[in-house]
Every structure is written in structure tokens, then in C-alpha cells.
Design a protein around this motif. Structure first.
Motif, PDB file in Angstrom:
ATOM      1  N   GLY A  72      -3.641   4.243  -3.085  1.00 40.96           N
ATOM      2  CA  GLY A  72      -3.328   2.968  -2.431  1.00 40.96           C
ATOM      3  C   GLY A  72      -4.573   2.137  -2.203  1.00 40.96           C
ATOM      4  N   ASN A 128       2.255   1.699  -3.141  1.00 38.72           N
ATOM      5  CA  ASN A 128       1.179   1.572  -4.144  1.00 38.72           C
ATOM      6  C   ASN A 128       1.590   0.619  -5.269  1.00 38.72           C
ATOM      7  OD1 ASN A 128      -1.326   1.905  -5.188  1.00 38.72           O
ATOM      8  ND2 ASN A 128      -1.015   4.024  -5.901  1.00 38.72           N
ATOM      9  N   ASN A 143       0.830  -1.209   0.000  1.00 38.23           N
ATOM     10  CA  ASN A 143       0.000   0.000   0.000  1.00 38.23           C
ATOM     11  C   ASN A 143       0.862   1.255   0.000  1.00 38.23           C
ATOM     12  OD1 ASN A 143      -2.835   1.224   0.563  1.00 38.23           O
ATOM     13  ND2 ASN A 143      -1.548   2.142   2.145  1.00 38.23           N
TER      14      ASN A 143
END
Ligand code: FHN
Length: 582
Positions: A182, A79, A76
Motif C-alpha cells: 500500500g 491497494n 490504500n
């Protein structure tokens, strides 16, 4: 027999046969049944968390760049597209993984249960699941069920095996990235929630039936598409698979115990079971460059502090992609184990301290027949050889150093301030020395009175106040050390203090507020009205005068602080000080 009892009885029989028990409502069990189920967990007090997965491969670095934040969030935080992140599975080959060694390290530390990530938010499964090939057996060169290996090692060494499971899943096609930046928090693809709930239930069934965990530690339940109703259904489902299993409270608040994270609640969570989970450095999943390790002193005192408030400590390790627990973690766990070998009985199976606060350390307690054994955990060893146990009314039966196998008795005397235990000049342990003190029946403790310092001043700290009300509470940690949540002007605070040098006192307060809340200080027949200046922020404190107080004779006094109801706005009160002016 009532229908519900019939379902429950029938359910327990089916459960014993390993079939899911439909229809039973496991959220409303009797206190007796719940106490029996929680017994091993309350006895354990100390667990080890393991965050392990594909994220250990990048270890906080992506395409040559250090990625901020916790290591297991790198998919995340950087990303990373799913297809790209999936490639990490081809590099996950923990050839140095030795589950028996991991369990030995944990056991040697005094740990009684291990919670390992079966699937974190990234969706990669560390177990042999039929629900997806995105798992350690099918997708990695290692090709073995690492969870099964650890479960078997735990069983061999008598450690409770438990699993963590993330509801949020950044890999599953039913969950969409929350934003262009994200995945977190995911959104559910239209019409695909039922599909994912079914996927989850299939995996939970596999985890319960294949690995027999003592705890299912849920996480990642915060995306809005997962509701408290979903949480209750999953709770009931898992309990129906294994009625004796324990489930934490991260099913949208549904569960058996609270899970404060990275901090220790100031006064614990009275009346409920709770467990603080905490990293040893700053990250749960392994990061190559995170060497901000907590000291053994901090970790041991955290364990003591948590147990003294009636909680469990779930301390994390983040193994490397090779399958090794970082050496810094191993060393700290060994130091904790050395302390636990001498003092473990002051932690295991104990309950919260009967004292509100102790100036030199903490206390845990254990009922033994018709007596209570108080374990006095001394952080600050008295230089004068006298340890004051304030406010304890019971007559002592015996006292000894827990580090003394021959239990040579320590002398205990009664003074008007409480019990005084004569102790050796040198502390047995530099981090925390434990004195066992047996008293008859239950401990009887009266609130301790603040005393005048050598300068004649009386310092009334927020932590020592007796609070009257349901919302009002003491807050500590992260810059807090104050009475807070003072929303209701009918709620009030009071202190008891002892004066040996009477005279005229200037009363000063330290407070923070967004407005100028007025209050009345009452003591010795006088009332002083004052208002906290506007500090603009509940964490920005200022000292301000309240007024003058005449106390003409030595003795024990009570002082109260009550809001002026008209126009009241919340006040954070850190302390009051009575400064002797003549
Ligand atoms: O997002 C997770 C995090 O990665 C870690 O697993 C912790 C452990 O309690 N739980 C969540 C953050 O609260």
C-alpha cells in the motif's frame, strides 16, 4: 526598535496587505497575542469535521468486496493503483449537495466551526487549485468548487469555515508507495521533496487566499521524509499568509493545539489547548455498511466531558457521493442541538472543572464579573433530592436549573462533606441536566475524601489519588483506569478518606506489572510493605493482599503509597481497598 520587532511590525503591515510575511517567527508570539488569536476557538468548544472526497463513491466496497478500515483509506486498504483510483473522479457528481443545508444542520446542532477535507491522503482536491487538474472543478462531472460553496454558506450563516489538508499524498508523483502492500507511509522520490513542498505551499496559499479559513487542520505528517523542521517552516509560512489563522499540532507536533483522536484524555491536556476529533460511527469517510452509530446520549456526554476538561469537540460527518450527510448523523446532530439550545451557555466559552472528579457528572465554569458560575452537569440525578457538591468551600450566591427560564432558586445547604443542593425529584433532562451555581470570586475546592461504604470498606480509586511527581499520571479509557507511568520511584500517590466505623482493616491492592515492584503503604502511623505479583502485562490486573491496618477512631485519614526504590520497576495501580475485618 529591535530588528525582530521591526520585522514583526513590518510583517503585520504586509500581512494586512495580503502579502506573505517572510522572516517573522510566528512560533514565539506573546501570551497576549496568542490568547487573542485563540479566543474564538476557545469560545466555540464544538466543531464539525467533514470527510468528503472520491472515497465516498466506493463507500467501503471495492469490486464487490467490503474493504475493512476507515472509508477514506480505501485507496490504500485495497491497494488500488493510482490510474484506477483516478477513474472515481468521473463518477463524483454530488447533485444533491446543498452547502446551506449542511451549514444549517451544523448550526442547528450548536456547532460553531466546520473543518472540511480540502485534500485527504488520496490527493484529490475538493477545491479549485492551479497546482493540479486532479480536482473537483477540472476532473469531475460536477465541475464546481465545493469548498468555495461551503465557505460562502458558512459566511452567510455565521459559522467559522476551516480546512483540513493532508501532507501525505498518495497521488502526487513525488511520493512513492511505502510498500508493495500500500501507499502508507509514502516515501519521497529521490530529489523530489522540494518539488512537493513547493506544491504544498502553492495549495496552502490558494486555500488561505481563496477561502480564508479560520483553522488549517494538518494531517498525514507522519511519513519520515516530513520532519519537525519542515513542520515549523510550514507553520511559519501559513501564519505569514494569515497571522490570525489557527493551526493544529499535526505538523510533526508543531502547532497551536493538541488533537487527541477518537478518545477523550482522562484528565484532559492541562495547560494546553486541545480538541478531540471523533467519528459518529467507525469511519471518517462515508461507508455504506458502517452503521455503528454512537447514541445521542454518548455524543452529548462526550461534549460535556470534553468541555469539563477544557477541550473542544470536533465531531465528524462523512457525506455520501451524492452530497448528503447520512440521516443517522443528521438525527444525532439534531438531538445535540436540542440539548444545546437549553444548555449551550454551560459549554460555550467555559473552562475546565475545578473539581478532580464528581460522582454524578461533570462541571464547567465561567467567570462572570466578580463571581464564577459553575455549571453542574448531572448525568446521575439524585433519587433523594440532594445533590452533594463535595469539597467546595465557597458560600453559594445562587443556584437554579438552567432549564428553568424563570431561574427559581434552589435551596443550598452547607454540610461537613460540602454543599448540598435540594433538587426536584425528576431530572429535567434524561441525558444531562445542568444546575447553575454562582459563587463569589474563584471556586475554592479541597480534595474530596473517600468515605466508608455500607459494608465498612473504603475504596481508594486511582482517579481519586493525589499524585506527586511529573511522570506519574492517571490513565483512563481503552481498558485503563489506573495510576500509570510510575517510572520514577521517588514519585508517589496519596488518598484522603473518612472513617466512621473504626476497626481492623485488611488492605488489598489491584495492580499490574511486568516484574514484582515493592512499595510501602503508610497510614495512621503504620507502614505495610508489599509487592505486586508479576502479571506479565500492564493491562492484566490482579488483586493481592498488602497487610492489616488498625484504625481506632472515626475521622479523616491520609494513606500514601511510595515505591521501594531499590529494584523498582513500573507498577500500574488500579485501586486500594480497606476491608473492615472486625
Ligand atoms: O489517516 C487520517 C484519517 O483518515 C482521518 O483523517 C483522521 C482524522 O483525524 N486523521 C488520520 C488518522 O489519524
Amino acid at each position: 526598535m529591535k530588528r525582530i520587532v521591526q520585522i514583526a511590525m513590518w510583517g503585520l503591515c504586509l500581512a494586512a496587505l495580503g502579502a506573505p510575511v517572510r522572516g517573522a517567527d510566528w512560533l514565539h508570539e506573546s501570551k497576549q497575542a496568542r490568547d487573542a488569536r485563540m479566543e474564538w476557538w476557545r469560545e466555540a468548544r464544538f466543531g464539525m469535521f467533514i470527510h468528503w472526497g472520491l472515497y465516498a463513491v466506493p463507500a467501503g466496497v471495492w469490486k464487490g468486496k467490503e474493504i475493512g478500515g476507515i472509508g477514506e483509506w480505501i485507496m490504500n486498504s485495497a491497494n488500488i493503483p493510482r490510474k484506477e483510483y483516478e477513474q472515481l473522479a468521473k463518477q463524483f457528481n454530488p447533485v444533491k449537495y446543498n452547502p446551506d443545508e449542511w451549514v444549517r444542520i451544523a448550526k442547528n446542532a450548536g456547532v460553531k466551526y466546520i473543518v472540511i477535507t480540502s485534500k485527504h491522503h488520496d490527493g484529490f482536491c475538493l477545491f479549485n487549485t492551479k497546482a493540479t487538474d486532479y480536482n473537483v472543478v477540472k476532473a469531475t462531472p460536477y465541475g464546481k468548487d465545493v469548498l468555495k460553496m461551503l465557505a460562502e454558506a458558512c459566511r452567510r450563516q455565521g459559522i467559522k469555515f476551516c480546512v483540513y489538508y493532508s501532507i501525505m499524498d498518495w497521488h502526487h508523483p513525488s511520493q512513492l508507495p511505502g510498500s508493495a502492500r500500500g501507499y502508507n507511509p509514502t516515501k519521497i522520490a529521490p530529489g523530489r521533496k522540494a518539488e512537493y513542498i513547493a506544491y504544498m505551499k502553492q495549495q496552502l496559499k490558494e486555500l488561505v487566499e481563496q477561502y480564508d479559513p479560520g483553522i488549517l487542520w494538518f494531517d498525514g505528517g507522519w511519513p519520515s521524509w516530513f520532519t519537525a523542521e519542515d513542520g515549523a517552516k510550514i507553520y511559519n509560512y501559513v501564519r505569514s499568509l494569515k497571522p490570525s489563522i489557527i493551526i493544529n499540532n499535526r505538523l510533526q507536533g508543531v502547532g497551536d493545539y493538541g488533537t487527541p483522536e477518537q478518545h477523550i484524555p482522562a484528565t484532559g491536556l492541562p495547560g494546553v489547548d486541545w480538541e478531540t476529533c471523533m467519528t459518529m460511527n467507525n469511519t471518517w469517510g462515508y461507508k455504506l455498511h458502517d452503521n455503528n452509530w454512537k447514541s445521542p446520549k454518548t455524543l452529548i456526554r462526550n461534549l460535556v466531558d470534553i468541555a469539563s476538561k477544557g477541550g473542544n469537540y470536533l465531531l465528524n460527518v462523512g457525506p455520501t457521493a451524492e452530497g448528503l450527510i447520512p440521516q443517522a448523523s443528521v438525527e444525532r446532530l439534531a438531538a445535540m442541538g436540542k440539548w444545546m439550545k437549553v444548555n449551550g451557555e454551560a459549554i460555550y466559552g467555559t473552562s475546565a472543572s475545578p473539581f478532580k472528579r464528581l460522582p454524578w457528572g461533570r462541571c464547567t465554569q465561567k467567570r462572570i464579573g466578580d463571581r464564577t458560575r459553575l455549571f453542574l452537569h448531572v448525568f446521575d440525578w439524585p433519587r433523594d433530592g440532594e445533590l452533594l457538591v463535595p469539597g467546595l468551600l465557597n458560600e453559594p450566591l445562587a443556584a437554579w436549573l438552567l432549564s428553568d427560564p424563570s431561574r427559581r432558586p434552589l435551596r443550598v445547604e452547607r454540610t461537613d462533606l460540602g454543599l448540598v443542593i435540594r433538587v426536584p425529584s425528576k431530572a429535567p433532562d434524561p441525558i444531562c441536566s445542568v444546575i447553575a451555581l454562582d459563587v463569589p470570586g474563584k471556586p475554592e475546592v479541597i480534595p474530596t475524601a473517600a468515605t466508608q461504604g455500607a459494608d465498612g470498606a473504603v475504596r481508594l480509586a486511582a482517579a481519586d489519588a493525589r499524585l506527586h511527581g511529573r511522570q506519574l499520571r492517571y490513565e483512563s479509557g481503552k481498558g485503563h483506569d489506573n495510576i500509570g507511568y510510575w517510572l520514577n520511584p521517588k514519585e508517589w500517590a496519596e488518598w484522603t478518606f473518612r472513617v466512621t466505623q473504626p476497626g481492623l482493616f485488611a488492605v488489598e491492592a489491584v495492580g499490574a506489572s511486568l516484574e514484582t515492584p515493592a512499595f510501602v503503604v503508610a497510614c495512621n502511623g503504620a507502614e505495610l510493605k508489599a509487592a505486586c505479583p508479576k502479571t506479565g502485562d500492564y493491562s492484566k490486573y490482579v488483586e493481592f493482599p498488602v497487610g492489616e491496618l488498625e484504625i481506632g477512631a472515626p475521622g479523616l485519614y491520609s494513606l500514601s503509597v511510595r515505591p521501594v526504590e531499590e529494584g523498582w520497576t513500573p507498577l500500574n495501580l488500579r485501586s486500594l481497598t480497606l476491608k473492615l475485618v472486625r
